[in-house]
Design a protein around this motif. Structure first.
Motif, PDB file in Angstrom:
ATOM      1  N   LEU A   1       0.844  -1.192   0.000  1.00 36.59           N
ATOM      2  CA  LEU A   1       0.000   0.000   0.000  1.00 36.59           C
ATOM      3  C   LEU A   1       0.878   1.240   0.000  1.00 36.59           C
ATOM      4  CD1 LEU A   1      -2.442  -1.273   2.769  1.00 36.59           C
ATOM      5  CD2 LEU A   1      -2.851  -1.299   0.311  1.00 36.59           C
ATOM      6  N   THR A   2       0.705   2.079  -1.015  1.00 33.20           N
ATOM      7  CA  THR A   2       1.517   3.291  -1.105  1.00 33.20           C
ATOM      8  C   THR A   2       0.663   4.453  -1.590  1.00 33.20           C
ATOM      9  OG1 THR A   2       3.546   4.202  -2.055  1.00 33.20           O
ATOM     10  CG2 THR A   2       2.217   2.799  -3.484  1.00 33.20           C
ATOM     11  N   SER A   3       1.113   5.665  -1.310  1.00 36.33           N
ATOM     12  CA  SER A   3       0.384   6.871  -1.694  1.00 36.33           C
ATOM     13  C   SER A   3       1.248   7.728  -2.601  1.00 36.33           C
ATOM     14  CB  SER A   3      -0.014   7.667  -0.449  1.00 36.33           C
ATOM     15  OG  SER A   3      -0.535   8.940  -0.808  1.00 36.33           O
ATOM     16  N   ARG A   4       0.601   8.435  -3.521  1.00 32.23           N
ATOM     17  CA  ARG A   4       1.327   9.336  -4.412  1.00 32.23           C
ATOM     18  C   ARG A   4       1.408  10.752  -3.849  1.00 32.23           C
ATOM     19  NH1 ARG A   4       2.185   6.622  -8.998  1.00 32.23           N
ATOM     20  NH2 ARG A   4       0.548   5.409 -10.022  1.00 32.23           N
ATOM     21  N   ASP A   5       0.477  11.116  -2.945  1.00 36.85           N
ATOM     22  CA  ASP A   5       0.391  12.519  -2.571  1.00 36.85           C
ATOM     23  C   ASP A   5       0.179  12.727  -1.071  1.00 36.85           C
ATOM     24  OD1 ASP A   5      -2.423  11.687  -2.741  1.00 36.85           O
ATOM     25  OD2 ASP A   5      -2.255  12.165  -4.873  1.00 36.85           O
ATOM     26  N   VAL A   6      -1.053  12.534  -0.590  1.00 38.19           N
ATOM     27  CA  VAL A   6      -1.370  12.775   0.818  1.00 38.19           C
ATOM     28  C   VAL A   6      -1.668  11.448   1.505  1.00 38.19           C
ATOM     29  CG1 VAL A   6      -2.255  15.073   0.305  1.00 38.19           C
ATOM     30  CG2 VAL A   6      -3.828  13.135   0.317  1.00 38.19           C
ATOM     31  N   ILE A   7      -2.051  11.507   2.784  1.00 36.08           N
ATOM     32  CA  ILE A   7      -2.404  10.285   3.510  1.00 36.08           C
ATOM     33  C   ILE A   7      -3.764   9.780   3.039  1.00 36.08           C
ATOM     34  CG2 ILE A   7      -2.871   9.270   5.765  1.00 36.08           C
ATOM     35  CD1 ILE A   7      -1.006  11.293   7.002  1.00 36.08           C
ATOM     36  N   HIS A   8      -3.830   8.522   2.655  1.00 37.75           N
ATOM     37  CA  HIS A   8      -5.075   7.847   2.301  1.00 37.75           C
ATOM     38  C   HIS A   8      -5.224   6.623   3.203  1.00 37.75           C
ATOM     39  CE1 HIS A   8      -5.587  10.258  -1.365  1.00 37.75           C
ATOM     40  NE2 HIS A   8      -4.287  10.092  -1.566  1.00 37.75           N
ATOM     41  N   SER A   9      -6.331   5.913   3.050  1.00 38.66           N
ATOM     42  CA  SER A   9      -6.540   4.692   3.827  1.00 38.66           C
ATOM     43  C   SER A   9      -7.262   3.665   2.961  1.00 38.66           C
ATOM     44  CB  SER A   9      -7.358   4.972   5.093  1.00 38.66           C
ATOM     45  OG  SER A   9      -7.482   3.811   5.889  1.00 38.66           O
ATOM     46  N   PHE A  10      -6.691   2.487   2.877  1.00 40.20           N
ATOM     47  CA  PHE A  10      -7.202   1.403   2.035  1.00 40.20           C
ATOM     48  C   PHE A  10      -8.198   0.579   2.847  1.00 40.20           C
ATOM     49  CE2 PHE A  10      -6.847  -2.909   0.250  1.00 40.20           C
ATOM     50  CZ  PHE A  10      -7.012  -2.653  -1.105  1.00 40.20           C
ATOM     51  N   TRP A  11      -9.455   0.550   2.374  1.00 39.82           N
ATOM     52  CA  TRP A  11     -10.511  -0.124   3.141  1.00 39.82           C
ATOM     53  C   TRP A  11     -11.415  -0.899   2.202  1.00 39.82           C
ATOM     54  CZ3 TRP A  11     -15.374   2.482   5.666  1.00 39.82           C
ATOM     55  CH2 TRP A  11     -16.041   1.525   6.459  1.00 39.82           C
ATOM     56  N   ILE A  12     -11.376  -2.235   2.321  1.00 38.53           N
ATOM     57  CA  ILE A  12     -12.369  -3.103   1.680  1.00 38.53           C
ATOM     58  C   ILE A  12     -13.380  -3.432   2.772  1.00 38.53           C
ATOM     59  CG2 ILE A  12     -12.773  -5.238   0.415  1.00 38.53           C
ATOM     60  CD1 ILE A  12      -9.804  -5.198  -0.356  1.00 38.53           C
ATOM     61  N   VAL A  13     -14.585  -2.922   2.634  1.00 38.40           N
ATOM     62  CA  VAL A  13     -15.546  -2.908   3.734  1.00 38.40           C
ATOM     63  C   VAL A  13     -15.799  -4.302   4.296  1.00 38.40           C
ATOM     64  CG1 VAL A  13     -17.883  -2.256   4.420  1.00 38.40           C
ATOM     65  CG2 VAL A  13     -16.614  -0.820   2.799  1.00 38.40           C
ATOM     66  N   ASP A  14     -16.062  -5.275   3.432  1.00 41.14           N
ATOM     67  CA  ASP A  14     -16.412  -6.614   3.902  1.00 41.14           C
ATOM     68  C   ASP A  14     -15.221  -7.371   4.496  1.00 41.14           C
ATOM     69  OD1 ASP A  14     -19.342  -7.774   2.864  1.00 41.14           O
ATOM     70  OD2 ASP A  14     -18.639  -5.996   1.817  1.00 41.14           O
TER      71      ASP A  14
ATOM     72  N   TYR B   1     -17.103  -6.954  -3.992  1.00 36.51           N
ATOM     73  CA  TYR B   1     -16.961  -6.206  -2.743  1.00 36.51           C
ATOM     74  C   TYR B   1     -16.661  -4.748  -3.076  1.00 36.51           C
ATOM     75  CZ  TYR B   1     -16.349 -10.968  -1.035  1.00 36.51           C
ATOM     76  OH  TYR B   1     -16.522 -12.297  -0.776  1.00 36.51           O
ATOM     77  N   GLU B   2     -16.973  -3.882  -2.144  1.00 33.69           N
ATOM     78  CA  GLU B   2     -16.765  -2.452  -2.347  1.00 33.69           C
ATOM     79  C   GLU B   2     -15.636  -1.946  -1.473  1.00 33.69           C
ATOM     80  OE1 GLU B   2     -20.422  -0.379  -1.797  1.00 33.69           O
ATOM     81  OE2 GLU B   2     -21.461  -1.442  -3.422  1.00 33.69           O
ATOM     82  N   GLY B   3     -14.840  -1.050  -2.032  1.00 37.12           N
ATOM     83  CA  GLY B   3     -13.737  -0.450  -1.292  1.00 37.12           C
ATOM     84  C   GLY B   3     -13.790   1.056  -1.390  1.00 37.12           C
ATOM     85  N   LYS B   4     -13.093   1.701  -0.483  1.00 38.13           N
ATOM     86  CA  LYS B   4     -13.078   3.166  -0.465  1.00 38.13           C
ATOM     87  C   LYS B   4     -11.888   3.658   0.337  1.00 38.13           C
ATOM     88  CE  LYS B   4     -17.126   3.150   1.443  1.00 38.13           C
ATOM     89  NZ  LYS B   4     -18.415   3.619   1.999  1.00 38.13           N
ATOM     90  N   CYS B   5     -11.615   4.930   0.214  1.00 35.48           N
ATOM     91  CA  CYS B   5     -10.618   5.574   1.059  1.00 35.48           C
ATOM     92  C   CYS B   5     -11.283   5.944   2.376  1.00 35.48           C
ATOM     93  CB  CYS B   5     -10.049   6.816   0.375  1.00 35.48           C
ATOM     94  SG  CYS B   5      -8.883   7.741   1.405  1.00 35.48           S
ATOM     95  N   ALA B   6     -10.644   5.590   3.485  1.00 35.86           N
ATOM     96  CA  ALA B   6     -11.224   5.844   4.802  1.00 35.86           C
ATOM     97  C   ALA B   6     -10.520   6.986   5.538  1.00 35.86           C
ATOM     98  CB  ALA B   6     -11.163   4.573   5.650  1.00 35.86           C
ATOM     99  N   GLU B   7      -9.757   7.783   4.814  1.00 42.34           N
ATOM    100  CA  GLU B   7      -9.048   8.913   5.413  1.00 42.34           C
ATOM    101  C   GLU B   7      -9.398  10.167   4.627  1.00 42.34           C
ATOM    102  OE1 GLU B   7      -6.572  10.565   8.263  1.00 42.34           O
ATOM    103  OE2 GLU B   7      -6.703   8.397   7.996  1.00 42.34           O
ATOM    104  N   LEU B   8      -9.882  11.204   5.330  1.00 39.37           N
ATOM    105  CA  LEU B   8     -10.242  12.452   4.647  1.00 39.37           C
ATOM    106  C   LEU B   8      -9.018  12.998   3.930  1.00 39.37           C
ATOM    107  CD1 LEU B   8     -12.357  14.590   4.065  1.00 39.37           C
ATOM    108  CD2 LEU B   8     -11.707  15.742   6.196  1.00 39.37           C
ATOM    109  N   CYS B   9      -9.053  12.998   2.598  1.00 34.94           N
ATOM    110  CA  CYS B   9      -7.850  13.269   1.809  1.00 34.94           C
ATOM    111  C   CYS B   9      -8.017  14.425   0.834  1.00 34.94           C
ATOM    112  CB  CYS B   9      -7.439  12.005   1.045  1.00 34.94           C
ATOM    113  SG  CYS B   9      -8.741  11.357  -0.038  1.00 34.94           S
TER     114      CYS B   9
END
Length: 303
Positions: free
Chosen positions: A196-209, A234-242
Motif C-alpha cells: 500500500l503506497t500513496s502518491r500525494d497525501v495520507i489515504h486509507s485502504f478499506w475493503i468494507v467486507d 466487494y466495495e472499497g473506499k478511502c477511509a481517510e479524509l484526503c
C-alpha cells in the motif's frame, strides 16, 4: 430459599431457549450484523471471522459491564433515596478499601484483557506471508482521488501489469456507475499480499467486507497479507479524509476463480498495460477523461 438442584433445573429451559434462538440466527446476525458474511456462512477472508469475533465479543463484555453498572446505580438511587421527613446529609463514608480496590482493579483487568485480545488478533492479521508463500502480489497506489492497481510479475512471462483508475463520477441524482470504478481482481483461496503506497497525501485502504483498513503514507509503505475465501463483488473506499473529492475515491474488488484471474491478467497484458506505473506517473492522469498522452501534453503546456 430454593435449593441448588432446583436452580440448575430451572436454568435448563433458559439455556435451551437461548441455544434454539441462536441456532435460528443467520451468519450475519451471529456476527453482530457486520459485513463480510452471507447466508453461505463463508467469511470474506481468512481473517474476517476473528475480526468479527473480537468486535462482537468486546461489545458483549461491555454491555454486561454496562448492565451491572446501570443496575447498581438504579439500586443505589432507589434504596438510598431521601425519605419523607429526612433532613441534612446522610452518613458520609470514606476510605472503604475493599470497595476502592474493587473499583480500581476490575476496570484495569477489563482494559488489559481487551487490549490483550486486540493485540493478539492484530498481530495475526498483520503477520505477512513469507516471499516464497505469496501467490499474488499487488501494489495498490492511492492518489487524489482514485486508485491504481499493479500486479507484480503476474504474467506467465513474469511481466508486471497494471490498471490505472479515475475518480468516481456521480450523476446529477447521485447515482454511480460502479462498473467504471477502479477494480482490484483477486483469485479466491490464494495467499495475497498487497503493498500500500500513496502518491500525494495520507489515504486509507478499506475493503468494507474484509473488516480491516490500513493507512497509506508518503515515504512509508504498508502491506497487508490475507486469503480471499469467498468469490463475489466487494466495495472499497478511502477511509481517510484526503481532500475535496475524498467521497469519490471508490473502488471495486472482484474475488474470482484462479482461471478468471489469469484471464484478467492476460487481458491487461494484451492491452499493453505492462510495466511499473510509478516510473511514468503524471498527476494529471487521474483526471476523468484524460489518458497519459493528454496529461503529458497538458503538463508541457503548463511549463
Amino acid at each position: 430459599m430454593p435449593s441448588k438442584r432446583r436452580i440448575r433445573w430451572a436454568a435448563v429451559p433458559v439455556i435451551a431457549a437461548a441455544a434454539a434462538a441462536l441456532a435460528g440466527c443467520t451468519p450475519t446476525e451471529l456476527h453482530g450484523y457486520l459485513p463480510g458474511f452471507d447466508e453461505s456462512g463463508t467469511p470474506a477472508t481468512n481473517q474476517t471471522e476473528q475480526l468479527a469475533s473480537l468486535w462482537t465479543g468486546s461489545w458483549i463484555v461491555l454491555l454486561i459491564v454496562g448492565v451491572i453498572t446501570w443496575g447498581l446505580m438504579l439500586w443505589a438511587m432507589v434504596v438510598y433515596r431521601r425519605r419523607k421527613g429526612q433532613t441534612g446529609l446522610p452518613v458520609q463514608l470514606r476510605y472503604n478499601m475493599p470497595i476502592e480496590i474493587f473499583f480500581t482493579s476490575v476496570p484495569m483487568i477489563l482494559v488489559v484483557g481487551l487490549f490483550a485480545f486486540t493485540v493478539r488478533v492484530q498481530n495475526d492479521v498483520e503477520k505477512p506471508w513469507a516471499d516464497d508463500e505469496v501467490d499474488v502480489h499487488v501494489t495498490a497506489i492511492a492518489k487524489q482521488w482514485a486508485w491504481d492497481f499493479q500486479y507484480d510479475e503476474a504474467t506467465t512471462g513474469g511481466e508486471t501489469v497494471y490498471d490505472m483508475g479515475v475518480q468516481a463520477q456521480p450523476a446529477a441524482d447521485g447515482s454511480l456507475e460502479r462498473d467504471e470504478l477502479p477494480t482490484l481482481v483477486l483469485p479466491v483461496d490464494k495467499k495475497v499480499t498487497i503493498d500500500l503506497t500513496s502518491r500525494d497525501v495520507i489515504h486509507s485502504f478499506w475493503i468494507v467486507d474484509f473488516l480491516y483498513k490500513k493507512d497509506m503514507y508518503i515515504g512509508h509503505d504498508n502491506s497487508w497479507s490475507f486469503i480471499p475465501t469467498r468469490e463475489g463483488h466487494y466495495e472499497g473506499k478511502c477511509a481517510e479524509l484526503c481532500g475535496e473529492y475524498h467521497s469519490a475515491m471508490l473502488f471495486n474488488v472482484e474475488v474470482v476463480s484462479e482461471s478468471e484471474h489469469e484471464q484478467y491478467i492476460a487481458g491487461l497484458e494484451a492491452a499493453g498495460q505492462i510495466g511499473d506505473v510509478n516510473e511514468e506517473y503524471n498527476r494529471l492522469q487521474n483526471l476523468p477523461g484524460t489518458d497519459g498522452v493528454e496529461a503529458d501534453a497538458e503538463t508541457e503546456e503548463g511549463h
